[in-house]
Write a protein that holds these residues in place. Structure first.
Motif, PDB file in Angstrom:
ATOM      1  N   ASN A   1       0.743  -1.275   0.109  1.00 54.89           N
ATOM      2  CA  ASN A   1       0.062  -0.113  -0.046  1.00 54.89           C
ATOM      3  C   ASN A   1       0.975   1.347  -0.011  1.00 54.89           C
ATOM      4  O   ASN A   1       2.085   1.296   0.142  1.00 54.89           O
ATOM      5  CB  ASN A   1      -1.004   0.009   1.128  1.00 54.89           C
ATOM      6  CG  ASN A   1      -0.169   0.094   2.560  1.00 54.89           C
ATOM      7  OD1 ASN A   1       0.285   0.944   2.957  1.00 54.89           O
ATOM      8  ND2 ASN A   1      -0.484  -1.138   3.352  1.00 54.89           N
TER       9      ASN A   1
ATOM     10  N   ASP B   1       0.937   3.770   2.104  1.00 59.04           N
ATOM     11  CA  ASP B   1       1.511   4.052   3.213  1.00 59.04           C
ATOM     12  C   ASP B   1       2.832   3.506   3.509  1.00 59.04           C
ATOM     13  O   ASP B   1       3.888   3.901   4.000  1.00 59.04           O
ATOM     14  CB  ASP B   1       0.755   3.743   4.677  1.00 59.04           C
ATOM     15  CG  ASP B   1      -0.401   4.697   4.598  1.00 59.04           C
ATOM     16  OD1 ASP B   1      -0.284   5.747   5.132  1.00 59.04           O
ATOM     17  OD2 ASP B   1      -1.549   4.414   4.103  1.00 59.04           O
ATOM     18  N   VAL B   2       3.227   2.375   2.979  1.00 60.88           N
ATOM     19  CA  VAL B   2       4.576   1.550   3.179  1.00 60.88           C
ATOM     20  C   VAL B   2       5.308   2.095   2.108  1.00 60.88           C
ATOM     21  O   VAL B   2       6.540   1.941   2.116  1.00 60.88           O
ATOM     22  CB  VAL B   2       4.425  -0.047   3.145  1.00 60.88           C
ATOM     23  CG1 VAL B   2       3.589  -0.678   4.383  1.00 60.88           C
ATOM     24  CG2 VAL B   2       4.125  -0.486   1.991  1.00 60.88           C
TER      25      VAL B   2
ATOM     26  N   GLY C   1       3.339   8.301   5.720  1.00 57.45           N
ATOM     27  CA  GLY C   1       3.044   9.673   6.012  1.00 57.45           C
ATOM     28  C   GLY C   1       3.977  10.654   6.877  1.00 57.45           C
ATOM     29  O   GLY C   1       4.037  11.796   6.816  1.00 57.45           O
ATOM     30  N   ILE C   2       4.641   9.928   7.916  1.00 55.25           N
ATOM     31  CA  ILE C   2       5.515  10.883   8.722  1.00 55.25           C
ATOM     32  C   ILE C   2       6.627  11.215   8.040  1.00 55.25           C
ATOM     33  O   ILE C   2       7.186  12.284   8.484  1.00 55.25           O
ATOM     34  CB  ILE C   2       6.046   9.798  10.081  1.00 55.25           C
ATOM     35  CG1 ILE C   2       6.308   8.467   9.499  1.00 55.25           C
ATOM     36  CG2 ILE C   2       5.071   9.903  11.132  1.00 55.25           C
ATOM     37  CD1 ILE C   2       7.035   7.732  10.671  1.00 55.25           C
TER      38      ILE C   2
ATOM     39  N   SER D   1       9.168  -0.615   5.987  1.00 51.59           N
ATOM     40  CA  SER D   1       8.528  -1.491   6.942  1.00 51.59           C
ATOM     41  C   SER D   1       8.369  -2.867   6.614  1.00 51.59           C
ATOM     42  O   SER D   1       8.163  -3.808   7.462  1.00 51.59           O
ATOM     43  CB  SER D   1       7.032  -0.795   7.345  1.00 51.59           C
ATOM     44  OG  SER D   1       6.325  -1.022   6.423  1.00 51.59           O
TER      45      SER D   1
ATOM     46  N   ARG E   1      -1.717   9.397  -2.728  1.00 55.15           N
ATOM     47  CA  ARG E   1      -0.371  10.314  -2.872  1.00 55.15           C
ATOM     48  C   ARG E   1       0.583   9.975  -3.933  1.00 55.15           C
ATOM     49  O   ARG E   1       0.830   8.697  -4.077  1.00 55.15           O
ATOM     50  CB  ARG E   1       0.298  10.317  -1.533  1.00 55.15           C
ATOM     51  CG  ARG E   1       0.684   8.813  -1.136  1.00 55.15           C
ATOM     52  CD  ARG E   1       1.085   8.868   0.426  1.00 55.15           C
ATOM     53  NE  ARG E   1       0.334   9.141   1.506  1.00 55.15           N
ATOM     54  CZ  ARG E   1       0.450   8.729   2.681  1.00 55.15           C
ATOM     55  NH1 ARG E   1       1.368   7.943   3.146  1.00 55.15           N
ATOM     56  NH2 ARG E   1      -0.593   8.824   3.612  1.00 55.15           N
TER      57      ARG E   1
ATOM     58  N   ALA F   1      -3.797  10.532   9.026  1.00 52.90           N
ATOM     59  CA  ALA F   1      -2.627  10.005   7.970  1.00 52.90           C
ATOM     60  C   ALA F   1      -1.172  10.227   8.597  1.00 52.90           C
ATOM     61  O   ALA F   1      -0.533  10.041   7.795  1.00 52.90           O
ATOM     62  CB  ALA F   1      -2.867  10.770   6.848  1.00 52.90           C
ATOM     63  N   GLY F   2      -1.116  10.223   9.589  1.00 58.46           N
ATOM     64  CA  GLY F   2       0.043  10.146  10.426  1.00 58.46           C
ATOM     65  C   GLY F   2       0.975  11.426  10.151  1.00 58.46           C
ATOM     66  O   GLY F   2       2.216  11.492  10.198  1.00 58.46           O
TER      67      GLY F   2
ATOM     68  N   ARG G   1      -8.623   3.565   7.506  1.00 62.45           N
ATOM     69  CA  ARG G   1      -7.527   2.856   7.035  1.00 62.45           C
ATOM     70  C   ARG G   1      -6.463   2.457   8.291  1.00 62.45           C
ATOM     71  O   ARG G   1      -6.092   3.141   9.028  1.00 62.45           O
ATOM     72  CB  ARG G   1      -6.861   3.730   6.206  1.00 62.45           C
ATOM     73  CG  ARG G   1      -6.337   3.258   4.692  1.00 62.45           C
ATOM     74  CD  ARG G   1      -5.995   3.934   3.672  1.00 62.45           C
ATOM     75  NE  ARG G   1      -6.828   4.058   2.545  1.00 62.45           N
ATOM     76  CZ  ARG G   1      -6.795   5.145   1.670  1.00 62.45           C
ATOM     77  NH1 ARG G   1      -6.055   6.130   1.895  1.00 62.45           N
ATOM     78  NH2 ARG G   1      -7.609   4.855   0.729  1.00 62.45           N
TER      79      ARG G   1
ATOM     80  N   PHE H   1      -3.213   0.832   7.559  1.00 64.11           N
ATOM     81  CA  PHE H   1      -2.114   0.104   7.212  1.00 64.11           C
ATOM     82  C   PHE H   1      -0.854   0.566   8.196  1.00 64.11           C
ATOM     83  O   PHE H   1      -0.973   1.290   8.891  1.00 64.11           O
ATOM     84  CB  PHE H   1      -1.991   0.965   5.768  1.00 64.11           C
ATOM     85  CG  PHE H   1      -2.813   0.467   4.696  1.00 64.11           C
ATOM     86  CD1 PHE H   1      -3.721  -0.401   4.631  1.00 64.11           C
ATOM     87  CD2 PHE H   1      -2.850   1.596   3.793  1.00 64.11           C
ATOM     88  CE1 PHE H   1      -4.498  -0.742   3.797  1.00 64.11           C
ATOM     89  CE2 PHE H   1      -3.989   1.403   2.687  1.00 64.11           C
ATOM     90  CZ  PHE H   1      -4.806   0.124   2.627  1.00 64.11           C
ATOM     91  N   GLN H   2       0.131  -0.517   7.921  1.00 63.47           N
ATOM     92  CA  GLN H   2       1.328  -0.419   8.787  1.00 63.47           C
ATOM     93  C   GLN H   2       1.748   1.107   8.826  1.00 63.47           C
ATOM     94  O   GLN H   2       2.045   1.570   7.619  1.00 63.47           O
ATOM     95  CB  GLN H   2       2.283  -1.506   8.311  1.00 63.47           C
ATOM     96  CG  GLN H   2       3.319  -1.505   9.372  1.00 63.47           C
ATOM     97  CD  GLN H   2       4.265  -2.721   9.302  1.00 63.47           C
ATOM     98  OE1 GLN H   2       4.016  -3.612   8.298  1.00 63.47           O
ATOM     99  NE2 GLN H   2       5.116  -3.011   9.777  1.00 63.47           N
TER     100      GLN H   2
ATOM    101  N   ARG I   1       0.369   3.869   9.125  1.00 63.90           N
ATOM    102  CA  ARG I   1      -0.278   4.770   8.522  1.00 63.90           C
ATOM    103  C   ARG I   1      -0.521   6.042   9.619  1.00 63.90           C
ATOM    104  O   ARG I   1      -0.255   7.199   9.224  1.00 63.90           O
ATOM    105  CB  ARG I   1      -1.904   4.265   8.384  1.00 63.90           C
ATOM    106  CG  ARG I   1      -2.972   5.216   8.538  1.00 63.90           C
ATOM    107  CD  ARG I   1      -3.230   5.574   6.886  1.00 63.90           C
ATOM    108  NE  ARG I   1      -4.259   6.489   6.635  1.00 63.90           N
ATOM    109  CZ  ARG I   1      -4.435   7.385   5.566  1.00 63.90           C
ATOM    110  NH1 ARG I   1      -3.462   7.309   4.530  1.00 63.90           N
ATOM    111  NH2 ARG I   1      -5.306   8.095   5.285  1.00 63.90           N
TER     112      ARG I   1
ATOM    113  N   GLY J   1       1.474   6.814  12.103  1.00 63.70           N
ATOM    114  CA  GLY J   1       2.673   7.206  12.939  1.00 63.70           C
ATOM    115  C   GLY J   1       3.711   6.307  12.777  1.00 63.70           C
ATOM    116  O   GLY J   1       3.995   5.740  11.638  1.00 63.70           O
ATOM    117  N   SER J   2       4.433   5.603  13.945  1.00 65.44           N
ATOM    118  CA  SER J   2       5.236   4.748  13.771  1.00 65.44           C
ATOM    119  C   SER J   2       5.177   3.705  13.178  1.00 65.44           C
ATOM    120  O   SER J   2       3.752   3.059  12.981  1.00 65.44           O
ATOM    121  CB  SER J   2       5.840   4.400  15.236  1.00 65.44           C
ATOM    122  OG  SER J   2       6.474   3.080  15.345  1.00 65.44           O
ATOM    123  N   SER J   3       6.013   2.963  12.461  1.00 66.70           N
ATOM    124  CA  SER J   3       5.893   1.873  11.472  1.00 66.70           C
ATOM    125  C   SER J   3       5.705   0.441  12.667  1.00 66.70           C
ATOM    126  O   SER J   3       5.227  -0.341  12.223  1.00 66.70           O
ATOM    127  CB  SER J   3       6.763   1.647  10.629  1.00 66.70           C
ATOM    128  OG  SER J   3       7.839   1.267  11.251  1.00 66.70           O
TER     129      SER J   3
END
Ligand code: SF4
Lengths: 166, 422
Positions: A13, A15-16, A20-21, A37, A64, B364-365, B383, B385-386, B388, B390-392
């Motif tokens: 996905n 996010d990986v 976002g951070i 990750s 994104r 969304a982190g 959502r 997701f890993q 997402r 903040g921290s993974s």
């Protein structure tokens, strides 16, 4: 194009791909966190011209564009997957990153060297000496790759708004 | 051959009398919605280089939500750039930190049935609740739309998801969405158009319909749409939208569907998605006792007035468990004001909830309240997701606002019906 294959599973996905951070960081920095990750070494080790191979639904999630842009930044030549998240698929071509659909991923393993012919979909696995065919990329999208993405097409319209670009 | 609602909207936008699934057509865009993260900061420079302006400022809605109220200097810069761009491009429909784009846009009457609308965000199918064909695109795609007012689509097949029956007490649209994610998977929508029908859908309020359409994104669909009816029209009228023709935009009887899925609302139970995918949803009774550190009621999916009211129903006369944290980020300032006026807000804060300003918050982190290493969160977002939020190494569970609130009281994931039985 030919290069080494990096293999991932289903549902990779956004996010990986582009966490976002780190989203406020410049794309070069964001790219160093791409897929970390799942595989901490990926961003470090992937070489220009390599391929990402994945299962179903690659790039699902957020809109994104950075999710495709980081792969491009890392030099990935194309993403080959069983299916793609629809927004990612559009984003990839808009940025000039080919996204290619294959029905079966058999006969390609991580680390294999493959050669991809975009127009015909022919994938030659040089490590195993076998050949498979990907689905043909639709014409309008192949056009995007040839002009260097959507931006390339828009540049041709420079200062002429409201004209069709497709 | 008859057409589905989506096919009718696309035909019209493409200037054709009929389209078939699979056709690649160029459509005129009725409305382009963009936000501070994927919008100006990604397109401004390139538009300047191209010497291009927005094709029609009246058809653009711009919302600052992702970086809203963050105080770091980079976020402030992004917010300022967004303002400058809005001014330069004469965008009147600019909502600066007034809430989340998917909520603010319909709240202000911008979404009308039959529109071919595009959003610079993946949860843009939320607009389908209003009978729009609305889908999410990335920023280069959006750049092309902003400059030309047009975009291409491959006409999707329509997938019909029919919900019969009626929902029981404590079970809501969020549970329906999670149930579909579990049953159909994150590619169940196969980038096609989902059309939601059935008694259980028809009887949902507008804001609950938004939750349902919103999470079409989690099903991997291009969009989710509900044919407009009196409930839709009433919401739009109240929001100040002008509908020219309340002509019941419905699918023809002989329209074609790729597949039809049947669900029953009668036996739906509260659902919880375990980390790291909405498709990991299951009935709450199957969830082992999970200790949760943070509870989060927020996002376009889970912080509308109806969502905050659900939480308040549970938190009235209850308190957030000692040592636990419940954060509430209302989806818009209008919702915040309404919830303040009708007493919902004070119930939440008196129960111990901490408030974030309206906007995307930690979803969304990006912003305030993001998760630290190894933290476990139960959220009303869409959502998990890993990484997402903040921290993974953090873990996110998803549930309805009812479920999040009930669990915040006990400190572990809890069936909200324990608090709702009267
Ligand atoms: S609230 Fe979350 S899901 Fe909704 S638009 Fe904002 S970041 Fe996206």
């Amino acid at each position: 194009m030919s290069g080494i294959v990096w293999k991932f599973g289903n549902d990779i996905n956004t996010d990986v791909l582009a966490p976002g951070i780190y989203i406020k960081e410049p794309i070069q920095v964001l790219a160093t966190h791409c897929l970390e990750s799942i595989d901490v070494d990926f961003a470090n080790k992937v070489k220009v011209g390599d391929f990402v191979l994945a299962g179903e639904n690659f790039g699902i999630g957020s809109s994104r564009e950075q999710a495709a842009q980081v792969l491009k930044e890392l030099g990935v030549a194309a993403v080959i997957a069983k299916s793609f998240g629809g927004i990612f698929y559009r984003n990839a071509f808009n940025l000039g990153l080919p996204a290619v659909v294959i029905k079966k991923e058999s006969n390609i393993d991580a680390g294999d060297c493959i050669k991809l012919e975009l127009e015909t979909g022919r994938i030659n696995n040089q490590t195993k000496g076998v050949e498979i065919f990907a689905e043909i990329v639709p014409d309008n999208l192949l056009g995007l790759i040839k002009t260097g993405g959507l931006l390339g097409q828009l540049e041709k319209l420079k200062n002429i708004p409201n004209r069709e670009y497709q | 051959m008859g057409q589905t609602v989506s096919e009718k909207i696309i035909s019209k936008a493409a200037g054709l009398t009929e389209v078939k699934p699979g056709d690649v057509v160029t459509c005129s865009v009725d409305l382009a919605m963009i936000h501070d993260s994927g919008g100006p900061r990604r397109v401004k420079q390139i538009m300047e280089k191209l010497g291009a302006n927005v094709w029609d400022p009246n058809k653009v809605v711009l919302v600052s939500d992702h970086f809203a109220h963050n105080t770091d200097s980079e976020s402030m810069k992004i917010l300022q750039l967004t303002r400058d761009w809005a001014k330069g491009q004469k965008i009147d429909n600019f909502y600066d930190q007034e809430g989340i784009c998917h909520i603010v846009t319909p709240e202000r009457g911008h979404l009308l049935p039959g529109m071919f609308a595009v959003g610079g965000d993946s949860h843009s199918p939320t607009g389908g609740a209003f009978g729009c064909f609305m889908f999410g695109v990335g920023s280069t795609d959006m750049l092309g739309i902003l400059v030309t007012g047009k975009t291409w689509v491959k006409v999707p097949e329509t997938i019909n998801i029919n919900w019969s029956g009626s929902l029981k007490q404590g079970v809501v649209a969020k549970d329906m969405a999670l149930r579909m994610c579990a049953a159909l998977g994150m590619n169940g929508g196969a980038y096609q158009a989902i059309q939601y029908t059935g008694d259980a859908v028809q009887s949902l309020s507008m804001t609950e319909r938004m939750t349902l359409c919103n999470m079409s994104a989690e099903l991997g669909a291009q969009t989710g749409i509900i044919a407009p009816d009196e409930i839709t029209y009433e919401y739009i009228r109240e929001a100040g939208g002008h509908i020219e023709d309340e002509n019941n935009l419905i699918s023809d009887d002989d329209a074609n569907y790729l597949i039809k899925h049947e669900f029953s609302a009668n036996d739906l139970e509260p659902q919880v998605a375990t980390p790291h995918s909405p498709a990991n949803s299951t009935e709450i009774k199957n969830i082992e006792k999970v200790q949760v550190d943070k509870f989060y009621i927020g996002a376009c999916t889970g912080a509308k007035l109806v969502d905050l009211s659900m939480a308040a129903k549970i938190l009235k006369n209850n308190k957030v468990a000692a040592g636990k944290q419940l954060t509430v980020a209302p989806a818009s300032s209008k919702i915040y004001n309404q919830a303040s006026e009708n007493g919902v807000m004070s119930i939440l804060t008196e129960a111990g909830a901490k408030l974030l300003p309206p906007g995307c918050g930690a979803c969304a982190g990006y912003g305030a309240g993001v998760l630290e290493n190894n933290e476990v969160c139960l959220a009303s977002t869409a959502r998990n997701f890993q990484g997402r939020m903040g921290s993974s190494t953090s873990h996110v569970y998803l549930g309805s606002p009812y479920t999040v609130a009930a669990s915040a009281v006990t400190g572990t994931i809890t069936d909200p019906r324990e608090f709702l039985e009267d």
